[in-house]
Design an enzyme around this catalytic site. Structure first.
Site, PDB file in Angstrom:
ATOM      1  N   GLY A  13     135.363 115.676  64.692  1.00  0.00           N
ATOM      2  CA  GLY A  13     134.457 115.696  65.843  1.00  0.00           C
ATOM      3  C   GLY A  13     134.585 114.538  66.812  1.00  0.00           C
ATOM      4  N   SER A  19     131.574 109.845  71.503  1.00  0.00           N
ATOM      5  CA  SER A  19     131.273 110.812  70.435  1.00  0.00           C
ATOM      6  C   SER A  19     130.476 110.173  69.310  1.00  0.00           C
ATOM      7  CB  SER A  19     132.574 111.356  69.825  1.00  0.00           C
ATOM      8  OG  SER A  19     133.316 112.083  70.773  1.00  0.00           O
ATOM      9  N   ILE A  20     129.513 110.931  68.792  1.00  0.00           N
ATOM     10  CA  ILE A  20     128.756 110.445  67.631  1.00  0.00           C
ATOM     11  C   ILE A  20     129.715 110.240  66.455  1.00  0.00           C
ATOM     12  CG2 ILE A  20     126.974 111.069  65.958  1.00  0.00           C
ATOM     13  CD1 ILE A  20     125.441 112.412  68.267  1.00  0.00           C
ATOM     14  N   LEU A  95     130.547 118.386  64.965  1.00  0.00           N
ATOM     15  CA  LEU A  95     131.083 119.189  66.059  1.00  0.00           C
ATOM     16  C   LEU A  95     130.173 120.375  66.342  1.00  0.00           C
ATOM     17  CD1 LEU A  95     132.679 121.955  64.705  1.00  0.00           C
ATOM     18  CD2 LEU A  95     134.010 120.059  63.798  1.00  0.00           C
ATOM     19  N   ALA A  98     128.775 125.355  72.663  1.00  0.00           N
ATOM     20  CA  ALA A  98     128.213 126.566  73.273  1.00  0.00           C
ATOM     21  C   ALA A  98     128.666 126.559  74.723  1.00  0.00           C
ATOM     22  CB  ALA A  98     126.689 126.573  73.194  1.00  0.00           C
ATOM     23  N   TYR A 158     118.127 124.105  75.527  1.00  0.00           N
ATOM     24  CA  TYR A 158     118.960 123.995  74.321  1.00  0.00           C
ATOM     25  C   TYR A 158     119.342 125.403  73.821  1.00  0.00           C
ATOM     26  CZ  TYR A 158     120.903 121.334  70.410  1.00  0.00           C
ATOM     27  OH  TYR A 158     121.755 120.753  69.504  1.00  0.00           O
ATOM     28  N   LYS A 165     121.657 125.403  65.384  1.00  0.00           N
ATOM     29  CA  LYS A 165     121.238 124.262  64.556  1.00  0.00           C
ATOM     30  C   LYS A 165     120.295 124.716  63.436  1.00  0.00           C
ATOM     31  CE  LYS A 165     123.514 120.927  66.593  1.00  0.00           C
ATOM     32  NZ  LYS A 165     124.812 120.529  66.013  1.00  0.00           N
ATOM     33  N   ILE A 194     121.705 111.628  72.901  1.00  0.00           N
ATOM     34  CA  ILE A 194     122.669 110.588  73.286  1.00  0.00           C
ATOM     35  C   ILE A 194     123.604 111.224  74.306  1.00  0.00           C
ATOM     36  CG2 ILE A 194     124.576 109.147  72.442  1.00  0.00           C
ATOM     37  CD1 ILE A 194     123.324 109.235  69.643  1.00  0.00           C
ATOM     38  N   THR A 196     126.803 112.353  75.628  1.00  0.00           N
ATOM     39  CA  THR A 196     128.175 112.589  75.142  1.00  0.00           C
ATOM     40  C   THR A 196     128.727 113.764  75.937  1.00  0.00           C
ATOM     41  OG1 THR A 196     127.463 114.202  73.509  1.00  0.00           O
ATOM     42  CG2 THR A 196     127.566 111.915  72.757  1.00  0.00           C
ATOM     43  N   LEU A 197     129.995 114.085  75.664  1.00  0.00           N
ATOM     44  CA  LEU A 197     130.607 115.246  76.315  1.00  0.00           C
ATOM     45  C   LEU A 197     129.799 116.513  76.018  1.00  0.00           C
ATOM     46  CD1 LEU A 197     133.243 115.319  77.924  1.00  0.00           C
ATOM     47  CD2 LEU A 197     134.413 116.088  75.839  1.00  0.00           C
TER      48      LEU A 197
HETATM   49  P1  NAD Z   1     131.143 115.310  71.477  1.00  0.00           P
HETATM   50  O1  NAD Z   1     131.472 116.191  72.626  1.00  0.00           O
HETATM   51  O2  NAD Z   1     131.653 113.933  71.509  1.00  0.00           O
HETATM   52  O3  NAD Z   1     131.585 115.987  70.109  1.00  0.00           O
HETATM   53  C1  NAD Z   1     131.653 117.369  69.927  1.00  0.00           C
HETATM   54  C2  NAD Z   1     132.949 117.615  69.181  1.00  0.00           C
HETATM   55  O4  NAD Z   1     133.065 118.994  68.837  1.00  0.00           O
HETATM   56  C3  NAD Z   1     134.183 117.254  70.014  1.00  0.00           C
HETATM   57  O5  NAD Z   1     134.969 116.312  69.324  1.00  0.00           O
HETATM   58  C4  NAD Z   1     134.921 118.566  70.133  1.00  0.00           C
HETATM   59  O6  NAD Z   1     136.318 118.409  70.134  1.00  0.00           O
HETATM   60  C5  NAD Z   1     134.440 119.271  68.867  1.00  0.00           C
HETATM   61  N1  NAD Z   1     134.688 120.709  68.897  1.00  0.00           N
HETATM   62  C6  NAD Z   1     134.233 121.615  69.792  1.00  0.00           C
HETATM   63  N2  NAD Z   1     134.752 122.834  69.496  1.00  0.00           N
HETATM   64  C7  NAD Z   1     135.533 122.675  68.397  1.00  0.00           C
HETATM   65  C8  NAD Z   1     136.342 123.548  67.618  1.00  0.00           C
HETATM   66  N3  NAD Z   1     136.472 124.847  67.926  1.00  0.00           N
HETATM   67  N4  NAD Z   1     137.005 123.045  66.550  1.00  0.00           N
HETATM   68  C9  NAD Z   1     136.910 121.734  66.227  1.00  0.00           C
HETATM   69  N5  NAD Z   1     136.164 120.854  66.924  1.00  0.00           N
HETATM   70  C10 NAD Z   1     135.482 121.327  68.001  1.00  0.00           C
HETATM   71  O7  NAD Z   1     129.529 115.339  71.387  1.00  0.00           O
HETATM   72  P2  NAD Z   1     128.514 114.775  70.305  1.00  0.00           P
HETATM   73  O8  NAD Z   1     127.213 114.731  70.997  1.00  0.00           O
HETATM   74  O9  NAD Z   1     129.040 113.565  69.663  1.00  0.00           O
HETATM   75  O10 NAD Z   1     128.416 115.971  69.245  1.00  0.00           O
HETATM   76  C11 NAD Z   1     128.659 115.811  67.858  1.00  0.00           C
HETATM   77  C12 NAD Z   1     127.592 116.526  67.047  1.00  0.00           C
HETATM   78  O11 NAD Z   1     126.351 115.845  67.207  1.00  0.00           O
HETATM   79  C13 NAD Z   1     127.337 117.970  67.460  1.00  0.00           C
HETATM   80  O12 NAD Z   1     127.079 118.748  66.307  1.00  0.00           O
HETATM   81  C14 NAD Z   1     126.068 117.851  68.281  1.00  0.00           C
HETATM   82  O13 NAD Z   1     125.343 119.061  68.350  1.00  0.00           O
HETATM   83  C15 NAD Z   1     125.352 116.808  67.469  1.00  0.00           C
HETATM   84  N6  NAD Z   1     124.212 116.163  68.132  1.00  0.00           N
HETATM   85  C16 NAD Z   1     124.380 115.562  69.351  1.00  0.00           C
HETATM   86  C17 NAD Z   1     123.289 114.960  69.958  1.00  0.00           C
HETATM   87  C18 NAD Z   1     123.440 114.310  71.307  1.00  0.00           C
HETATM   88  O14 NAD Z   1     122.423 114.090  71.970  1.00  0.00           O
HETATM   89  N7  NAD Z   1     124.631 113.965  71.730  1.00  0.00           N
HETATM   90  C19 NAD Z   1     122.031 114.953  69.318  1.00  0.00           C
HETATM   91  C20 NAD Z   1     121.907 115.549  68.077  1.00  0.00           C
HETATM   92  C21 NAD Z   1     123.006 116.159  67.491  1.00  0.00           C
END
Ligand code: NAD
Length: 258
Positions: A13, A19-20, A95, A98, A158, A165, A194, A196-197
């Protein structure tokens, strides 16, 4: 003391330095874990280069492509893990996806394809990866995934990601019940918003962050490092009695009613 020396951790991810998963990988490395990193391959190889350059200081001993929609890539990933590492200890699933069209407007407007894709990438992937990892995970192993409050409460825009989720959090419980027999734990972290992309695709993410800064007990949102620290705890023996749980790392926002 939080010590992951001798543990091997596969982290999925990382897209960039926001990225988280990047925050998690850094904290696992700081605690002494050996890392395997995957990236989402694209035709021009740009993701590969970007992620490779970013993670170089963490000296990963595995660096492999993995699109979770591609069964062959998942099979090849774990065959490489088996050949290089044999058993391993930690799987970080960080990861989600949507389509942007699904992340604003009426929830009832969710398309069949948009629903299927979001659930496949964001929720089913944890089941698939866990099944592939199961024969290789050592006793004392840990699986951690990332979720959000939008899976239990309605958060504007969302939409279908909330459904994904909710499914992901239930996957955590079923997987924890199954894998406990081999002393593997499965937990989720519910992170506060947070930038992020992925989160930038959700309509009004900045409004969400400002709202949290106003309402949350700590009067701020969280950082990737704070989520990384909680993940390192859940991956370590310090959390050996915890499985099937959703741990909120959200500056306390979840407890507030008004
Ligand atoms: P991010 O865009 O940095 O990470 C998302 C990752 O998903 C990317 O590395 C992308 O390459 C990967 N991805 C997407 N489709 C894919 C596929 N088909 N196969 C493999 N990898 C795939 O964003 P993020 O915010 O760091 O998201 C990481 C996780 O944290 C996600 O599950 C997100 O829902 C969750 N999250 C994010 C937040 C926030 O506010 N950013 C809050 C709570 C939870």
């Amino acid at each position: 003391m939080l010590d992951l020396t001798g543990k091997k951790a596969l982290v999925l991810g990382i897209a960039n330095n926001r990225s988280i998963a990047w925050g998690i990988a850094q904290q696992l490395h700081a605690a002494g874990a050996e890392l395997g990193i995957t990236y989402l391959p694209d035709e021009r190889g740009r993701h590969e280069k970007k992620v490779k350059d970013l993670v170089e200081p963490l000296s990963p001993t595995l660096f492999l492509p993995c699109n979770v929609q591609d069964d062959q890539q998942v099979t090849e990933l774990f065959s490489n893990v088996k050949d290089s590492w044999g058993n391993f200890d930690i799987l970080v699933h960080c990861l989600a996806f949507a389509g942007k069209d699904e992340l604003s407007g009426d929830f009832s407007g969710t398309s069949r394809q948009g629903f299927t894709t979001a659930l496949e990438i964001s929720a089913y992937s944890l089941v698939h990866l866990s099944a592939a990892a199961k024969p290789l995970l050592s006793s004392g192993g840990s699986i951690v995934t990332l979720t959000y409050l939008g899976g239990v409460r309605v958060i504007p825009n969302y939409n279908v990601m909330g459904t994904a989720k909710a499914a992901l959090e239930m996957n955590v419980r079923y997987l924890a019940a199954e894998m406990g027999a081999q002393n593997v734990r499965v937990n989720a972290i519910s992170a506060g918003p947070i930038r992020t992309l992925a989160s930038s695709a959700v309509g009004g993410i900045l409004d969400m962050i400002h709202h949290v800064e106003e309402i949350a007990p700590l009067k701020r949102t969280v950082t990737q490092t704070e989520v990384g620290n909680a993940a390192a705890f859940l991956c370590s023996d310090l959390s050996s009695g915890i499985t099937g749980q959703v741990l909120y790392v959200d500056a306390g926002y979840e407890i507030m009613g008004m």
